[in-house]
Design a protein around this motif. Structure first.
Motif, PDB file in Angstrom:
ATOM      1  N   PRO A 267      23.933  -6.547  21.658  1.00  0.00           N
ATOM      2  CA  PRO A 267      23.132  -7.695  21.219  1.00  0.00           C
ATOM      3  C   PRO A 267      23.501  -8.984  21.951  1.00  0.00           C
ATOM      4  CG  PRO A 267      23.853  -6.436  19.343  1.00  0.00           C
ATOM      5  CD  PRO A 267      24.561  -5.863  20.525  1.00  0.00           C
ATOM      6  N   SER A 268      24.821  -9.224  22.134  1.00  0.00           N
ATOM      7  CA  SER A 268      25.206 -10.476  22.786  1.00  0.00           C
ATOM      8  C   SER A 268      24.821 -10.462  24.267  1.00  0.00           C
ATOM      9  CB  SER A 268      26.701 -10.746  22.610  1.00  0.00           C
ATOM     10  OG  SER A 268      27.423  -9.561  22.579  1.00  0.00           O
ATOM     11  N   ILE A 269      24.924  -9.288  24.895  1.00  0.00           N
ATOM     12  CA  ILE A 269      24.509  -9.206  26.309  1.00  0.00           C
ATOM     13  C   ILE A 269      23.005  -9.414  26.421  1.00  0.00           C
ATOM     14  CG2 ILE A 269      24.258  -7.614  28.270  1.00  0.00           C
ATOM     15  CD1 ILE A 269      27.028  -6.534  27.570  1.00  0.00           C
TER      16      ILE A 269
ATOM     17  N   SER B 101      31.168   2.961  12.428  1.00  0.00           N
ATOM     18  CA  SER B 101      30.089   3.850  11.996  1.00  0.00           C
ATOM     19  C   SER B 101      29.183   3.218  10.934  1.00  0.00           C
ATOM     20  CB  SER B 101      30.656   5.173  11.496  1.00  0.00           C
ATOM     21  OG  SER B 101      31.562   4.962  10.462  1.00  0.00           O
ATOM     22  N   ILE B 102      29.651   2.210  10.213  1.00  0.00           N
ATOM     23  CA  ILE B 102      28.772   1.569   9.229  1.00  0.00           C
ATOM     24  C   ILE B 102      28.161   0.305   9.833  1.00  0.00           C
ATOM     25  CG2 ILE B 102      28.577   0.559   6.930  1.00  0.00           C
ATOM     26  CD1 ILE B 102      31.096   2.220   6.180  1.00  0.00           C
ATOM     27  N   THR B 103      29.030  -0.613  10.263  1.00  0.00           N
ATOM     28  CA  THR B 103      28.529  -1.889  10.761  1.00  0.00           C
ATOM     29  C   THR B 103      27.773  -1.720  12.075  1.00  0.00           C
ATOM     30  OG1 THR B 103      30.410  -2.966   9.734  1.00  0.00           O
ATOM     31  CG2 THR B 103      29.179  -4.242  11.353  1.00  0.00           C
ATOM     32  N   HIS B 104      28.361  -0.950  13.002  1.00  0.00           N
ATOM     33  CA  HIS B 104      27.714  -0.837  14.314  1.00  0.00           C
ATOM     34  C   HIS B 104      26.929   0.450  14.485  1.00  0.00           C
ATOM     35  CE1 HIS B 104      28.998  -4.517  16.123  1.00  0.00           C
ATOM     36  NE2 HIS B 104      30.163  -4.350  15.565  1.00  0.00           N
TER      37      HIS B 104
ATOM     38  N   MET C 230      20.894   8.972  24.829  1.00  0.00           N
ATOM     39  CA  MET C 230      20.470   8.768  23.442  1.00  0.00           C
ATOM     40  C   MET C 230      19.688   7.462  23.320  1.00  0.00           C
ATOM     41  SD  MET C 230      23.460   9.996  20.923  1.00  0.00           S
ATOM     42  CE  MET C 230      24.470  10.910  22.079  1.00  0.00           C
ATOM     43  N   SER C 231      18.672   7.502  22.579  1.00  0.00           N
ATOM     44  CA  SER C 231      17.849   6.311  22.444  1.00  0.00           C
ATOM     45  C   SER C 231      18.512   5.348  21.461  1.00  0.00           C
ATOM     46  CB  SER C 231      16.465   6.667  21.938  1.00  0.00           C
ATOM     47  OG  SER C 231      16.558   7.083  20.595  1.00  0.00           O
ATOM     48  N   ALA C 232      18.230   4.102  21.622  1.00  0.00           N
ATOM     49  CA  ALA C 232      18.833   3.114  20.749  1.00  0.00           C
ATOM     50  C   ALA C 232      17.746   2.192  20.218  1.00  0.00           C
ATOM     51  CB  ALA C 232      19.858   2.310  21.532  1.00  0.00           C
ATOM     52  N   PRO C 233      17.899   1.794  18.978  1.00  0.00           N
ATOM     53  CA  PRO C 233      16.877   0.915  18.417  1.00  0.00           C
ATOM     54  C   PRO C 233      17.047  -0.522  18.893  1.00  0.00           C
ATOM     55  CG  PRO C 233      18.560   1.343  16.803  1.00  0.00           C
ATOM     56  CD  PRO C 233      18.959   2.081  18.050  1.00  0.00           C
ATOM     57  N   TYR C 234      17.198  -0.702  20.163  1.00  0.00           N
ATOM     58  CA  TYR C 234      17.406  -2.049  20.691  1.00  0.00           C
ATOM     59  C   TYR C 234      16.403  -2.325  21.813  1.00  0.00           C
ATOM     60  CZ  TYR C 234      21.817  -1.700  18.224  1.00  0.00           C
ATOM     61  OH  TYR C 234      22.756  -1.537  17.266  1.00  0.00           O
ATOM     62  N   ALA C 235      16.251  -3.587  22.137  1.00  0.00           N
ATOM     63  CA  ALA C 235      15.324  -3.963  23.206  1.00  0.00           C
ATOM     64  C   ALA C 235      15.856  -3.495  24.562  1.00  0.00           C
ATOM     65  CB  ALA C 235      15.132  -5.474  23.219  1.00  0.00           C
ATOM     66  N   LYS C 236      14.972  -3.493  25.551  1.00  0.00           N
ATOM     67  CA  LYS C 236      15.344  -2.969  26.869  1.00  0.00           C
ATOM     68  C   LYS C 236      16.186  -3.961  27.661  1.00  0.00           C
ATOM     69  CE  LYS C 236      13.132   0.610  29.223  1.00  0.00           C
ATOM     70  NZ  LYS C 236      12.025   1.382  28.736  1.00  0.00           N
ATOM     71  N   LEU C 237      17.044  -3.400  28.496  1.00  0.00           N
ATOM     72  CA  LEU C 237      17.817  -4.196  29.452  1.00  0.00           C
ATOM     73  C   LEU C 237      17.496  -3.637  30.828  1.00  0.00           C
ATOM     74  CD1 LEU C 237      21.404  -4.511  27.955  1.00  0.00           C
ATOM     75  CD2 LEU C 237      19.880  -6.372  28.521  1.00  0.00           C
ATOM     76  N   PRO C 238      17.711  -4.418  31.886  1.00  0.00           N
ATOM     77  CA  PRO C 238      17.537  -3.827  33.213  1.00  0.00           C
ATOM     78  C   PRO C 238      18.476  -2.642  33.383  1.00  0.00           C
ATOM     79  CG  PRO C 238      18.400  -6.079  33.335  1.00  0.00           C
ATOM     80  CD  PRO C 238      18.012  -5.839  31.928  1.00  0.00           C
ATOM     81  N   ALA C 239      18.045  -1.672  34.202  1.00  0.00           N
ATOM     82  CA  ALA C 239      18.782  -0.415  34.311  1.00  0.00           C
ATOM     83  C   ALA C 239      20.227  -0.628  34.742  1.00  0.00           C
ATOM     84  CB  ALA C 239      18.059   0.512  35.283  1.00  0.00           C
ATOM     85  N   TRP C 240      20.440  -1.574  35.666  1.00  0.00           N
ATOM     86  CA  TRP C 240      21.816  -1.733  36.158  1.00  0.00           C
ATOM     87  C   TRP C 240      22.736  -2.276  35.061  1.00  0.00           C
ATOM     88  CZ3 TRP C 240      24.247  -6.432  36.090  1.00  0.00           C
ATOM     89  CH2 TRP C 240      23.438  -7.574  36.000  1.00  0.00           C
ATOM     90  N   ALA C 241      22.157  -3.051  34.145  1.00  0.00           N
ATOM     91  CA  ALA C 241      22.974  -3.544  33.035  1.00  0.00           C
ATOM     92  C   ALA C 241      23.261  -2.417  32.064  1.00  0.00           C
ATOM     93  CB  ALA C 241      22.256  -4.686  32.334  1.00  0.00           C
ATOM     94  N   ASP C 242      22.240  -1.591  31.857  1.00  0.00           N
ATOM     95  CA  ASP C 242      22.372  -0.494  30.915  1.00  0.00           C
ATOM     96  C   ASP C 242      23.401   0.517  31.379  1.00  0.00           C
ATOM     97  OD1 ASP C 242      21.610   0.276  28.485  1.00  0.00           O
ATOM     98  OD2 ASP C 242      19.715   1.196  29.065  1.00  0.00           O
ATOM     99  N   TYR C 243      23.342   0.868  32.669  1.00  0.00           N
ATOM    100  CA  TYR C 243      24.205   1.929  33.181  1.00  0.00           C
ATOM    101  C   TYR C 243      25.456   1.406  33.871  1.00  0.00           C
ATOM    102  CZ  TYR C 243      20.469   5.060  32.010  1.00  0.00           C
ATOM    103  OH  TYR C 243      19.543   5.766  31.307  1.00  0.00           O
TER     104      TYR C 243
END
Lengths: 378, 323
Positions: free
Chosen positions: A355-357, B84-87, A1-14
């Motif tokens: 976000p924190s990662i 479901s709301i905040t995150h 699923m796509s996420a409205p967030y910036a990219k991370l390296p693949a190993w961090a993502d998975y």
């Protein structure tokens, strides 16, 4: 699923993010253990030792893992198409009906290696059939598949109870289950495989359906990433609008995906029935369909991840059984909590630590946050 | 006359059995009308039932019991909201998680605290909600027809039963006659419009989930403190899902919800009543048919064969504020 967030390296993502989610889930589970008045670290040691300490434990762990690979794959296939199949439980239960029909009909006539393929077909067909109706309702009538599959779980349970206290039960017996399968309906054990590596197995239900599970995992990888159908499924899952625009039939893709998902769920029935109990009994699925949700989420819907996550849950089931001997306060239900926490942190809250990662990555190495640099640390 | 008495008794148990469904169904109505799918009704009822029975047994007070039920159930609703709301997590996944956490933790904690196989201690009369005998119930008992109806069906229920049925008009009033209700319905249909009007979508949805938590807490308390006199492992037994079915059956409307829950409650009462007794014409109906009927009916409704159930438009979609 796509996420409205910036990219991370693949190993961090998975690797990293699922790991962080998992660790948090286990920390919270540890707090529950603390609340019950036991030592969480000792509990963890007993758990891991119970699951992997001896050959017997390993065989049981892999036996449970077999079940969860099937249900995990079932959930994951649907996820790739953007569908949430919560009905794996019911499809597996009805899959048991397929196993029962085949085994009761042929176990006295055929050897196991002929009954097995027939039973695979029977289980897969029944599971697929049970997924067909919700799929059709979603595709043609727009009924939400989550709700219909939940309803179908309950309908499946009613049907199976009806059949197992009635037509499928031997006349002389009181127990709500079929008669025992003869030799033709029993799968050979794989325990020698563990003994080959020096483990000792007294008696464990680890059987050849494990190999079928691994084969199905490989087949799913081929399907999703190496075939046209898989491409269409992923397209539809990513953006139904784009799929429609590309001329992919919505009805066909939903129905085909759900039937594959149902078939995988149905095959789960082979493991506990033909592989272990040698009959089809009431409630034999016992929540494995729901474990599949946790397994698919943790394995990020990738077959390899699913196999690993299934082994982890197999470990929890087997180690959990040992744990409840040592610590009577911690029964099997502890696993249900862990399962819930994994679903919560790896599923619903999967973006909580992102976000924190990301910030961490951006400060440590600005390049990796902007560009997907592969390989470092992996 | 025997048939009449049997019918009144069946209707009486219909009322009793539909109360938890009704409370859970209205709970779901608040959250789903605000655009948050809630599969976790089952789990929230379960923790409510456990917390209620536990607190009532420990503090010897029904009021503390129900207060605790509401508190814990609302806390779980807030977890759902946080995810479901905040995150902006998947609402279905979050609901599933809550059901599992509830199912596991109630048994583990119950076993650790009371050592009765996951049960809580049996509640005494003082720790449960008393039945209310309406004035004149005893006097009119012998009046034909109306007497049994008044004294059995209408009088003699627990406070929570009357409260549950009063919640129906109250919910209707909140939803259709207050500013909060208007906004709640709007945020389930078009959250962007609500946001544009300067109202916080997140806070509104959190408040809707608080209503959900309170009502599932009362539903759970009813199960463990009125119907059963103690908590038993997995005592909701799918009621949360039937309530969800009833909510769809009612097309997300409060008064319809009451009738849907009474219908499903009636089916349950009938299946208990008919156990083993053959009916004229149809013959013996197996209990499984009756148990499956609510689900089958809901699927048929969802398929659009009897009217169309159209869910709130923004349901299940996390709201992302434009930047």
């Amino acid at each position: 699923m796509s996420a409205p967030y910036a990219k991370l390296p693949a190993w961090a993502d998975y690797g990293l993010i699922p790991l962080v989610n998992l660790v948090v889930a286990f920390i919270v589970a540890g707090l529950v253990v603390l609340l019950v008045g036991e030592n969480p670290f000792r509990a963890a040691v007993i758990l891991v030792e119970g699951a992997f300490g001896r050959g017997q434990g390993i065989a049981y762990t892999l036996y449970y893992a077999t079940t969860f690979i099937f249900t995990g794959l079932s959930v994951a296939v649907a996820v790739h198409c953007g569908l949430f199949n919560i009905g794996t439980e019911g499809q597996a239960y009805i899959g048991g009906l397929g196993v029962a029909i085949v085994c009761l009909a042929f176990d006295s006539l055929l050897p196991w290696w002929l009954t097995f393929p027939l039973a695979i077909l029977g289980a897969a067909a029944m599971g697929a059939l049970w997924a067909l109706i919700p799929a059709w309702l979603q595709a043609r009538r727009g009924s939400h598949i989550v709700i219909t599959t939940i309803m179908f779980n309950f309908i499946a349970a009613s049907i199976m109870v009806y059949l197992l206290v009635g037509p499928l039960k031997p006349l002389a017996s009181q127990a709500p289950q079929t008669r025992l399968f003869l030799d033709g309906g029993q799968l050979p054990k794989l325990n020698w495989l563990i003994e080959l590596f020096g483990g000792k197995v007294r008696a464990a239900p680890f059987n050849v359906s494990f190999l079928l599970a691994l084969f199905m995992a490989w087949l799913m990888w081929v399907l999703i990433w190496r075939t046209r159908l898989g491409y269409e499924m992923r397209t539809y899952g990513f953006s139904p609008k784009a799929a429609r625009y590309a001329g992919i039939s919505e009805t066909r893709i939903i129905i085909v995906t759900m039937m594959i998902s149902g078939a995988l769920a149905g095959m789960m029935a082979l493991n506990p029935t033909m592989g272990d109990q040698h009959n089809v009994a009431i409630d034999f699925v016992n929540g494995a369909g729901f474990v599949g949700i946790a397994v698919a989420l943790m394995g990020r819907s990738h077959p390899l991840g699913i196999v690993l996550a299934a082994v982890l849950f197999g470990m929890l089931y087997q180690g959990g059984a040992e744990l409840s001997f040592e610590m009577p306060n911690i029964s099997r239900d502890m696993i249900v909590i862990i399962q819930g926490l994994v679903i919560l942190f790896a599923g619903a809250l999967e973006h909580m630590f992102r976000p924190s990662i990301q910030t961490l990555f951006a400060t440590l190495s600005p390049k990796s946050a902007g560009l997907a640099v592969n390989g470092e640390g992996a | 006359m025997d048939v009449f008495i049997a019918a009144v008794q069946t209707l009486d148990s219909t009322v009793r059995l539909s109360v938890p469904l009704l409370l859970a169904c209205l709970a779901g109505l608040y959250s789903e009308r605000a655009g948050i799918f809630d599969i976790g009704l089952e789990g929230k009822m379960l923790v409510g039932a456990f917390a209620g029975a536990t607190a009532a047994a420990v503090f010897h007070s029904a009021l503390i019991g129900i207060g605790m039920a509401i508190l814990v159930s609302t806390a779980f609703a807030m977890i759902h909201g946080f995810a479901s709301i905040t995150h902006r997590g998947n609402q279905i996944v979050s609901g599933v998680a809550i059901n599992f956490i509830a199912a596991g933790s109630t048994v583990i904690l119950g076993q650790a605290w009371f050592h009765q196989g996951g049960r809580t201690p049996a509640l005494s009369a003082a720790e449960r909600f008393p039945s209310i005998v309406l004035p004149g119930a005893a006097a009119v008992r012998d009046v034909p027809i109306l007497g049994p109806i008044y004294s059995t069906l209408i009088s003699g229920h627990s406070v929570l039963v009357y409260l549950a049925f009063l919640t129906v008009p109250f919910t209707w009033w909140v939803l259709y006659r207050t500013r909060f209700g208007l906004r709640l319905r709007a945020v389930g249909e078009n959250p962007a419009a609500v946001d544009t009007a300067g109202i916080s979508v997140a806070w509104l949805r959190y408040r809707a989930l608080m209503c959900t938590g309170v009502l599932t807490g009362v539903a759970g308390a009813y199960l463990s403190m009125v119907q059963n006199g103690g908590f038993v492992k997995d005592m909701t037994a799918g009621k949360g899902y039937i309530a969800l079915a009833a909510l769809i059956f009612a097309k997300w409307k409060p008064v319809n919800a009451m009738f849907a829950c009474l219908l499903f409650g009636f089916l349950e009462a009938l299946s208990i009543r008919l156990q083993g007794t053959p009916l004229p014409i149809i013959g013996r109906v197996s209990a499984q048919v009756m148990q499956a009927l609510p689900y089958v009916l809901t699927v048929v409704l969802l398929a659009g064969f009897i009217g169309k159930a159209i869910p709130p438009k923004a349901g299940g979609v996390p709201y992302v504020k434009e930047r």
